[in-house]
Design a protein around this motif. Structure first.
Motif, PDB file in Angstrom:
ATOM      1  N   PHE A   1      33.530 -11.633 -93.079  1.00  0.00           N
ATOM      2  CA  PHE A   1      33.971 -11.957 -92.205  1.00  0.00           C
ATOM      3  C   PHE A   1      33.894 -13.668 -92.356  1.00  0.00           C
ATOM      4  N   ASP A   2      35.137 -14.067 -91.754  1.00  0.00           N
ATOM      5  CA  ASP A   2      35.426 -15.465 -91.656  1.00  0.00           C
ATOM      6  C   ASP A   2      34.541 -15.943 -90.679  1.00  0.00           C
TER       7      ASP A   2
ATOM      8  N   HIS B   1      34.958 -20.551 -88.506  1.00  0.00           N
ATOM      9  CA  HIS B   1      33.568 -19.385 -86.983  1.00  0.00           C
ATOM     10  C   HIS B   1      32.391 -19.796 -87.255  1.00  0.00           C
TER      11      HIS B   1
ATOM     12  N   ASP C   1      32.894 -21.638 -82.160  1.00  0.00           N
ATOM     13  CA  ASP C   1      33.960 -21.062 -82.379  1.00  0.00           C
ATOM     14  C   ASP C   1      34.924 -22.560 -81.852  1.00  0.00           C
TER      15      ASP C   1
ATOM     16  N   VAL D   1      28.599 -11.670 -84.772  1.00  0.00           N
ATOM     17  CA  VAL D   1      30.037 -11.945 -85.411  1.00  0.00           C
ATOM     18  C   VAL D   1      30.859 -11.042 -84.279  1.00  0.00           C
TER      19      VAL D   1
ATOM     20  N   GLU E   1      34.707 -12.941 -84.163  1.00  0.00           N
ATOM     21  CA  GLU E   1      36.004 -11.488 -84.950  1.00  0.00           C
ATOM     22  C   GLU E   1      36.645 -11.194 -83.934  1.00  0.00           C
ATOM     23  N   THR E   2      36.516 -10.323 -82.552  1.00  0.00           N
ATOM     24  CA  THR E   2      37.076 -10.227 -81.854  1.00  0.00           C
ATOM     25  C   THR E   2      37.333 -10.991 -80.124  1.00  0.00           C
TER      26      THR E   2
ATOM     27  N   HIS F   1      31.445  -2.848 -89.309  1.00  0.00           N
ATOM     28  CA  HIS F   1      31.541  -3.272 -90.268  1.00  0.00           C
ATOM     29  C   HIS F   1      29.817  -3.544 -91.009  1.00  0.00           C
TER      30      HIS F   1
END
Length: 140
Positions: A4-5, A37, A71, A90, A94-95, A117
């Motif tokens: 993940f970022d 993030h 974020d 997360v 992510e989304t 994930h």
């Protein structure tokens, strides 16, 4: 590190990000120093109205097993939300979707995303455990 970022940060860094964002709120095009993030473990955001209930003030309050997701990926806006679990935080980072929003969108089901994930989430949890263990060892 997980795929993940997402970076895990500490309270002073999160507070500096909040102060920086508040100081640039009046600028036409704010430029944040730390785009990306971030997750702050064991804290929650609380907002109180002060100054005759006109302005909202945001505080970071310690709360065990609570996560603040920050974020600032676009470099101009700092989005913040409280979460009760690391995987939910997360998922939002992510989304860009909340858990309740996924009921109508079949492409991003939280359950499917979490199952896909699972290993990456465990790696992130292990990283978080290692940081807290190092912090405890440092205190001793």
């Amino acid at each position: 590190m997980a795929n993940f970022d997402v970076n895990i940060i500490d309270q002073p860094t999160a507070k500096a990000m909040l102060v920086e964002f508040k100081s640039q709120r009046q600028d036409n095009v704010p430029v944040l120093k730390h785009p990306g993030h971030y997750i702050l473990p064991d804290y929650k955001l609380t907002r109180q109205r002060k100054a005759f209930k006109i302005r909202k003030h945001t505080y970071l309050t310690k709360k065990f097993r609570s996560y603040v997701a920050l974020d600032s990926a676009n470099g101009h806006t700092l989005w913040m939300r409280n979460f009760g679990s690391l995987s939910e935080a997360v998922f939002w980072l992510e989304t860009g979707m909340k858990i309740g929003d996924t009921d109508t969108d079949a492409r991003f089901s939280y359950k499917k995303w979490k199952a896909a994930h699972k290993e990456d989430i465990e790696k992130l949890k292990d990283e978080l455990r290692a940081k807290s263990k190092a912090k405890e060892d440092k205190k001793r």
